[in-house]
Motif scaffolding. Structure first.
Motif, PDB file in Angstrom:
ATOM      1  N   LYS A 308       8.947  36.936  20.216  1.00  0.00           N
ATOM      2  CA  LYS A 308       8.846  38.246  19.570  1.00  0.00           C
ATOM      3  C   LYS A 308      10.033  39.139  19.919  1.00  0.00           C
ATOM      4  CE  LYS A 308       3.816  38.604  19.005  1.00  0.00           C
ATOM      5  NZ  LYS A 308       2.584  39.327  19.445  1.00  0.00           N
ATOM      6  N   VAL A 309      10.431  39.129  21.194  1.00  0.00           N
ATOM      7  CA  VAL A 309      11.563  39.965  21.604  1.00  0.00           C
ATOM      8  C   VAL A 309      12.855  39.457  20.968  1.00  0.00           C
ATOM      9  CG1 VAL A 309      12.947  40.730  23.577  1.00  0.00           C
ATOM     10  CG2 VAL A 309      10.457  40.662  23.764  1.00  0.00           C
ATOM     11  N   LEU A 310      13.017  38.140  20.879  1.00  0.00           N
ATOM     12  CA  LEU A 310      14.218  37.576  20.262  1.00  0.00           C
ATOM     13  C   LEU A 310      14.304  37.938  18.785  1.00  0.00           C
ATOM     14  CD1 LEU A 310      14.536  34.030  21.874  1.00  0.00           C
ATOM     15  CD2 LEU A 310      16.270  35.817  21.877  1.00  0.00           C
ATOM     16  N   GLU A 311      13.153  38.045  18.126  1.00  0.00           N
ATOM     17  CA  GLU A 311      13.163  38.410  16.704  1.00  0.00           C
ATOM     18  C   GLU A 311      13.755  39.798  16.481  1.00  0.00           C
ATOM     19  OE1 GLU A 311       9.110  37.987  15.589  1.00  0.00           O
ATOM     20  OE2 GLU A 311       9.232  35.812  15.253  1.00  0.00           O
ATOM     21  N   ARG A 314      19.821  39.887  17.608  1.00  0.00           N
ATOM     22  CA  ARG A 314      20.650  39.060  16.726  1.00  0.00           C
ATOM     23  C   ARG A 314      21.090  37.780  17.422  1.00  0.00           C
ATOM     24  NH1 ARG A 314      24.673  43.540  13.851  1.00  0.00           N
ATOM     25  NH2 ARG A 314      23.002  44.819  12.921  1.00  0.00           N
ATOM     26  N   LEU A 315      20.392  37.423  18.507  1.00  0.00           N
ATOM     27  CA  LEU A 315      20.801  36.244  19.264  1.00  0.00           C
ATOM     28  C   LEU A 315      20.455  34.950  18.532  1.00  0.00           C
ATOM     29  CD1 LEU A 315      19.735  37.364  22.861  1.00  0.00           C
ATOM     30  CD2 LEU A 315      22.051  37.206  21.933  1.00  0.00           C
ATOM     31  N   LEU A 316      19.312  34.930  17.832  1.00  0.00           N
ATOM     32  CA  LEU A 316      18.889  33.729  17.111  1.00  0.00           C
ATOM     33  C   LEU A 316      19.509  33.699  15.719  1.00  0.00           C
ATOM     34  CD1 LEU A 316      15.092  33.053  17.741  1.00  0.00           C
ATOM     35  CD2 LEU A 316      17.005  31.626  18.398  1.00  0.00           C
ATOM     36  N   ARG A 317      20.063  32.559  15.370  1.00  0.00           N
ATOM     37  CA  ARG A 317      20.581  32.386  14.014  1.00  0.00           C
ATOM     38  C   ARG A 317      19.450  32.012  13.066  1.00  0.00           C
ATOM     39  NH1 ARG A 317      25.007  28.237  16.334  1.00  0.00           N
ATOM     40  NH2 ARG A 317      26.274  29.696  17.556  1.00  0.00           N
ATOM     41  N   SER A 318      19.726  32.137  11.799  1.00  0.00           N
ATOM     42  CA  SER A 318      18.733  31.791  10.788  1.00  0.00           C
ATOM     43  C   SER A 318      18.360  30.313  10.902  1.00  0.00           C
ATOM     44  CB  SER A 318      19.290  32.077   9.388  1.00  0.00           C
ATOM     45  OG  SER A 318      18.369  31.672   8.400  1.00  0.00           O
ATOM     46  N   GLY A 319      17.067  30.037  10.919  1.00  0.00           N
ATOM     47  CA  GLY A 319      16.591  28.662  10.987  1.00  0.00           C
ATOM     48  C   GLY A 319      16.368  28.152  12.390  1.00  0.00           C
ATOM     49  N   LYS A 381      17.611  45.667  31.997  1.00  0.00           N
ATOM     50  CA  LYS A 381      18.110  45.348  30.661  1.00  0.00           C
ATOM     51  C   LYS A 381      19.120  44.205  30.714  1.00  0.00           C
ATOM     52  CE  LYS A 381      20.113  47.586  26.566  1.00  0.00           C
ATOM     53  NZ  LYS A 381      20.631  48.862  26.012  1.00  0.00           N
ATOM     54  N   ALA A 382      20.013  44.231  31.725  1.00  0.00           N
ATOM     55  CA  ALA A 382      21.013  43.165  31.874  1.00  0.00           C
ATOM     56  C   ALA A 382      20.330  41.834  32.202  1.00  0.00           C
ATOM     57  CB  ALA A 382      22.016  43.533  32.967  1.00  0.00           C
ATOM     58  N   GLN A 383      19.326  41.882  33.074  1.00  0.00           N
ATOM     59  CA  GLN A 383      18.613  40.648  33.433  1.00  0.00           C
ATOM     60  C   GLN A 383      17.857  40.083  32.238  1.00  0.00           C
ATOM     61  OE1 GLN A 383      16.158  41.319  36.873  1.00  0.00           O
ATOM     62  NE2 GLN A 383      17.879  41.906  38.190  1.00  0.00           N
ATOM     63  N   ALA A 384      17.204  40.962  31.479  1.00  0.00           N
ATOM     64  CA  ALA A 384      16.470  40.511  30.297  1.00  0.00           C
ATOM     65  C   ALA A 384      17.407  39.875  29.282  1.00  0.00           C
ATOM     66  CB  ALA A 384      15.722  41.691  29.662  1.00  0.00           C
ATOM     67  N   SER A 386      20.157  38.323  29.937  1.00  0.00           N
ATOM     68  CA  SER A 386      20.524  37.001  30.461  1.00  0.00           C
ATOM     69  C   SER A 386      19.432  35.977  30.186  1.00  0.00           C
ATOM     70  CB  SER A 386      20.778  37.096  31.968  1.00  0.00           C
ATOM     71  OG  SER A 386      21.857  37.966  32.252  1.00  0.00           O
ATOM     72  N   VAL A 387      18.180  36.402  30.321  1.00  0.00           N
ATOM     73  CA  VAL A 387      17.062  35.492  30.056  1.00  0.00           C
ATOM     74  C   VAL A 387      17.052  35.080  28.590  1.00  0.00           C
ATOM     75  CG1 VAL A 387      14.542  35.329  29.916  1.00  0.00           C
ATOM     76  CG2 VAL A 387      15.617  36.343  31.924  1.00  0.00           C
ATOM     77  N   LEU A 388      17.181  36.047  27.686  1.00  0.00           N
ATOM     78  CA  LEU A 388      17.146  35.738  26.257  1.00  0.00           C
ATOM     79  C   LEU A 388      18.298  34.835  25.859  1.00  0.00           C
ATOM     80  CD1 LEU A 388      16.198  39.281  24.870  1.00  0.00           C
ATOM     81  CD2 LEU A 388      14.691  37.329  25.261  1.00  0.00           C
ATOM     82  N   GLU A 389      19.484  35.069  26.405  1.00  0.00           N
ATOM     83  CA  GLU A 389      20.632  34.209  26.107  1.00  0.00           C
ATOM     84  C   GLU A 389      20.403  32.793  26.643  1.00  0.00           C
ATOM     85  OE1 GLU A 389      23.864  36.340  27.859  1.00  0.00           O
ATOM     86  OE2 GLU A 389      24.177  37.640  26.102  1.00  0.00           O
TER      87      GLU A 389
END
Length: 660
Positions: A308-311, A314-319, A381-384, A386-389
Motif C-alpha cells: 500500500k505504501v509503495l503504491e 513512484r518506486l514501482l514501475r507499471s506491471g 523517513k530516510a529509513q523507511a 531504504s526499506v521500500l527501495e
C-alpha cells in the motif's frame, strides 16, 4: 501425549513446563529471579521467589492447592474456569504431567510465614524414607507444615527425578538448549533473572541471564546482518469473542458460552542489509517454532502495508508486483501475543491455532507499521525509504532470476526428445501466463487448436479415460502412456520429488465433455494430480473448464444484441428460456451440446477458452484428510465403502439427469 516424545525432546519439555510455571508468576508481577540446577544424581531443581503455590484446601476436591496442582490435569489457573484459579495460582497442566513422569518429585512452598512440603512417586503422594528416588516409599499422606519460613519469604522449590522407566536410555538434559531457552525468556520478560547451574560433573558452573531491553534487544541479538533501520516496536490490543464449553455446577453438563478475550500484540522488527528472514514467535512467552495464526497475520500485514505504501510512491514501475518474500527479505522480527487460554494445535504448543489472533495481529501491525513507513520525521523517513527501495530491488531480482530459470528450462524442455509429439506447446516463456489444456478426444483437440491463443495456451490430448492411479502402483502409473505424458509435459516431476517451481505452466486446465463420461475423466485427472502432483493443487493452479450445455440462437437479434446465448446447466437453461419467452424474443430450437467436438472453433473459444469470457472452476483442498478419504472412497480398491456412498446419496439424484 503431553510432552510429545520420550527422548531428549520430551525430557526437556518437562523442564520447560516447570520453568514456564515460574515465569508465569514473573509475568504476573511476582518474583524476579528463577534458579535452575542440574544435579549430579540426575535430578532437576527449579526455584522461584514468587507467591508460592496455594496451600489452602480446595473446596471441591478437599485437597490442598499443592496436591491439586501436582495430581489433577487442567486444575491450574491457566485453564480459567477452575476453582484453583480463584485461589490465585497460575500453575497449569504441566506440573501434574511432570509429576506423573517422575520417579520422585519433592515440592516445598514458602507462604504465609511457613514452609510446607510434599513428595510424590510417579504422581502418587507419599513419604520417602531417605534421599533419592530409590528410597523406600510409603503411599499416602498430604501436604505437611515443615517449619517456619524466613520473614517475608515466599516462593516454590521443586526437585524431580525423571522416571527412567518412561524415558529412553539415551535421553538427557541438554545444557545448550536450556541456556538458549533461559536467554530467550530473559529477553521476553525484562527484569527477570534466570540462573542456570550445571552441577552434574565436578565443579558447578553457573550462568545468569537478564536483559532489561526486552524484545527490542532480542531482535538486535537475532539479526544476522547490518541494520538498515532501527528496531521498530509495534504494540496494540483488541478484544474478540470466543465460544468455550463451560461446566454447569448444578447439572454437570457442558454448555457453550461466549467469552470476551483480550489479545495483546507486541512486535519488534528491523530490516537489515542481508537477504535472510528471521522470525521468532511467542504466545504468553511460549515459543511457537512452527508459527501459527499470529505469524500468518503478521506476515500478511507486513506485505499488505508495504504494498500500500509503495503504491503511493513512484518506486514501482507499471506491471511490477511485490510478494511476501520481497517484503520480508532481510527482516528480523520477534512476534509476541498474550491472551487467556490460547488454542494450540497439539499439547506441545508449537503452533498457535486461535483464529482471532490472525485478524488482531494484522490490524495492529498494519496501523503501527504504516505510521513508520509514512513518517515525516527525517530519520524515520530516510529509513523507511531504504526499506521500500530494498523491497523493490528484491522484487526485481526475483523476477529476473525467475525469467532466467524459465527461459533455460523452456529451452531445455523444447530441445529434449522427451516431450510427446501430441503436445501443441505455446510460444510464451512466462510460466505465470502460460496455460496447459488437457483435452479429451482427438476431435475436440482439432477444434481447440483453432480456438486457442497459441501465444500462451498449450494443448495436450488424451484418449478417453486415463489410468485410475488411486488403485495402481507407482510403477504401473509411470508405465501408463497418458499419465507419463502428462507428468513429462508439466515438467516438475512427481511424488516426493515434485518441484513446484519447475512446473512449466501457470495453470493446468482439464477440458472434457459436459457429460457423465467427462465428469469421470475429470475425476481421474484430479486423482492423478492430487496423488502425484499435489503442490500444484495446493497452490491453486489446477482448474476444470466449464463448457456450455445449450445454445440459443436468436432469430431476429436487435442491434447490439448477441445472436447466440449459452447456458451451462439445466436450471440456467430453463431460466433463460423463460426469460427470452417473457421478453418476446424469438429463438430457434436450442442446441444441446453432447461434446466439445460439436462446437466450432469460434464457439469453443468464446465459451470455454478465451480468458475474457470463459469460466473456470479451481480445484482446491480445504481439508487434506477429508480429501484423502474422499479419493479413497471414490477411486480406491475397497468396493463396499463406495457402494455405501452411492446408496446414501441415491435419494439426492435427479433421475432425469442419468445419461442412459
Amino acid at each position: 501425549m503431553y510432552i510429545g516424545s520420550t527422548d531428549t525432546r520430551g525430557l526437556m519439555h518437562c523442564l520447560w513446563e516447570i520453568i514456564d510455571n515460574a515465569v508465569d508468576e514473573a509475568l504476573a508481577g511476582f518474583g524476579d529471579r528463577i534458579e535452575v540446577t542440574l544435579d549430579a544424581d540426575g535430578s532437576v531443581q527449579v526455584v522461584d521467589h514468587a507467591r508460592g503455590i496455594p496451600v489452602d484446601r480446595e473446596p471441591r476436591t478437599g485437597l490442598s492447592g499443592v496436591e491439586v496442582v501436582f495430581t489433577k490435569l487442567h486444575a491450574g489457573g491457566k485453564f480459567g474456569a477452575g476453582s484453583y484459579n480463584a485461589a490465585g495460582g497460575l500453575h497449569g497442566v504441566g506440573a501434574s504431567v511432570v509429576n506423573a513422569l517422575s520417579a520422585r518429585l519433592d515440592v516445598e512452598v514458602d507462604r504465609d510465614g511457613a514452609t510446607y512440603g510434599m513428595s510424590f512417586r510417579r504422581g502418587t503422594p507419599g513419604t520417602f524414607a531417605g534421599p533419592g528416588p530409590d528410597a523406600a516409599f510409603t503411599p499416602g499422606g498430604s501436604l505437611q507444615k515443615l517449619r517456619r519460613a524466613r520473614k517475608g519469604a515466599s516462593g516454590t522449590r521443586i526437585r524431580y527425578w525423571p522416571d527412567r522407566q518412561i524415558f529412553t536410555p539415551d535421553a538427557g538434559l541438554d545444557l545448550e538448549q536450556l541456556t538458549g531457552r533461559a536467554r530467550q525468556t530473559s529477553f521476553l520478560v525484562p527484569g527477570l533473572s534466570l540462573v542456570i547451574t550445571d552441577a552434574r560433573s565436578g565443579e558447578p558452573v553457573t550462568e545468569e541471564h537478564r536483559h532489561d531491553g526486552g524484545i527490542s534487544e532480542f531482535c538486535e541479538f537475532l539479526a544476522p546482518d547490518a541494520s538498515l533501520t532501527d528496531v521498530v516496536r509495534l504494540q496494540g490490543r483488541d478484544t474478540f469473542t470466543e465460544t468455550v464449553p463451560m461446566l454447569d455446577d448444578e447439572s454437570g453438563a457442558l454448555h457453550p458460552t461466549d467469552v470476551e478475550r483480550t489479545l495483546e500484540v507486541d512486535v519488534a522488527l528491523r530490516w537489515g542489509t542481508g537477504y535472510d528472514t528471521v522470525t521468532r514467535s511467542f504466545v504468553n512467552i511460549i515459543a511457537t517454532p512452527k508459527g501459527g495464526t499470529h505469524v500468518t497475520g503478521f506476515e500478511r500485514a507486513v506485505t499488505r502495508t508495504v504494498v500500500k505504501v509503495l503504491e503511493g510512491t513512484r518506486l514501482l514501475r507499471s506491471g511490477e508486483e511485490v510478494t511476501k518474500e520481497d517484503a520480508l527479505e532481510g527482516l528480523t522480527s520477534v512476534v509476541t501475543v498474550r491472551l487467556d487460554e490460547p488454542q494450540f494445535e497439539g499439547q506441545t504448543k508449537e503452533v498457535l491455532g486461535t483464529p482471532a489472533a490472525s485478524r488482531i495481529v494484522a490490524k495492529v501491525v498494519e496501523g503501527e507499521l504504516k505510521q513508520f513507513l509514512t513518517s515525516t520525521r527525517r530519520e524515520e523517513k530516510a529509513q523507511a525509504r531504504s526499506v521500500l527501495e530494498k523491497v523493490v530491488s528484491a522484487s526485481r531480482a526475483r523476477v529476473q532470476a525467475r525469467s532466467a530459470r524459465e527461459a533455460q528450462r523452456r529451452k531445455n524442455a523444447l530441445e529434449s526428445s522427451t516431450l510427446p509429439a501430441a503436445l501443441a506447446d505455446c510460444r510464451s516463456t512466462s510460466t505465470e501466463r502460460s496455460e496447459l489444456f488437457i483435452v479429451e478426444g482427438e476431435s475436440a483437440m482439432g477444434t481447440a487448436k483453432l480456438a486457442r491463443n497459441s501465444e500462451f495456451q498449450a494443448l495436450l490430448p488424451i484418449r478417453g479415460k486415463i489410468l485410475n492411479v488411486q488403485r495402481a502402483s507407482v510403477g504401473d502409473m509411470l508405465k501408463n502412456k497418458e499419465c507419463a505424458q502428462i507428468i513429462q509435459v508439466v515438467g516438475a516431476g512427481s511424488g516426493r520429488t515434485f518441484d513446484l517451481d519447475a512446473a512449466r505452466y501457470g495453470k493446468i486446465i482439464f477440458m472434457a465433455d459436459a457429460d457423465s463420461d467427462g465428469a469421470h475423466i475429470r475425476c481421474l485427472l484430479a486423482t492423478l494430480f492430487f496423488r502425484y502432483m499435489r503442490p500444484l493443487v495446493d497452490a491453486g493452479r489446477v482448474f476444470t473448464a466449464v463448457p456450455p450445455l445449450h445454445r440459443f440462437e436468436i432469430t431476429n437479434p436487435r442491434k447490439g444484441q448477441d445472436r447466440y446465448v449459452y447456458t451451462y446447466s439445466d436450471v440456467e437453461y430453463q431460466r433463460k428460456a423463460a426469460e427470452l419467452t417473457k421478453k418476446g424474443i424469438r429463438f430457434s430450437e436450442p442446441q444441446r451440446y453432447k461434446g466439445l467436438g460439436e462446437m466450432d472453433a469460434d464457439q469453443l473459444a468464446e465459451t470455454t477458452m478465451n480468458p475474457r469470457h470463459r469460466s473456470l472452476r479451481r480445484i482446491t483442498v480445504d481439508d487434506a484428510a477429508a480429501a484423502e478419504r474422499t479419493f479413497e472412497v471414490l477411486m480406491g480398491d475397497e468396493v463396499a465403502p463406495r457402494k455405501d456412498f452411492i446408496v446414501q446419496g441415491a435419494y439426492r439424484l435427479d433421475a432425469e439427469r442419468i445419461d442412459a
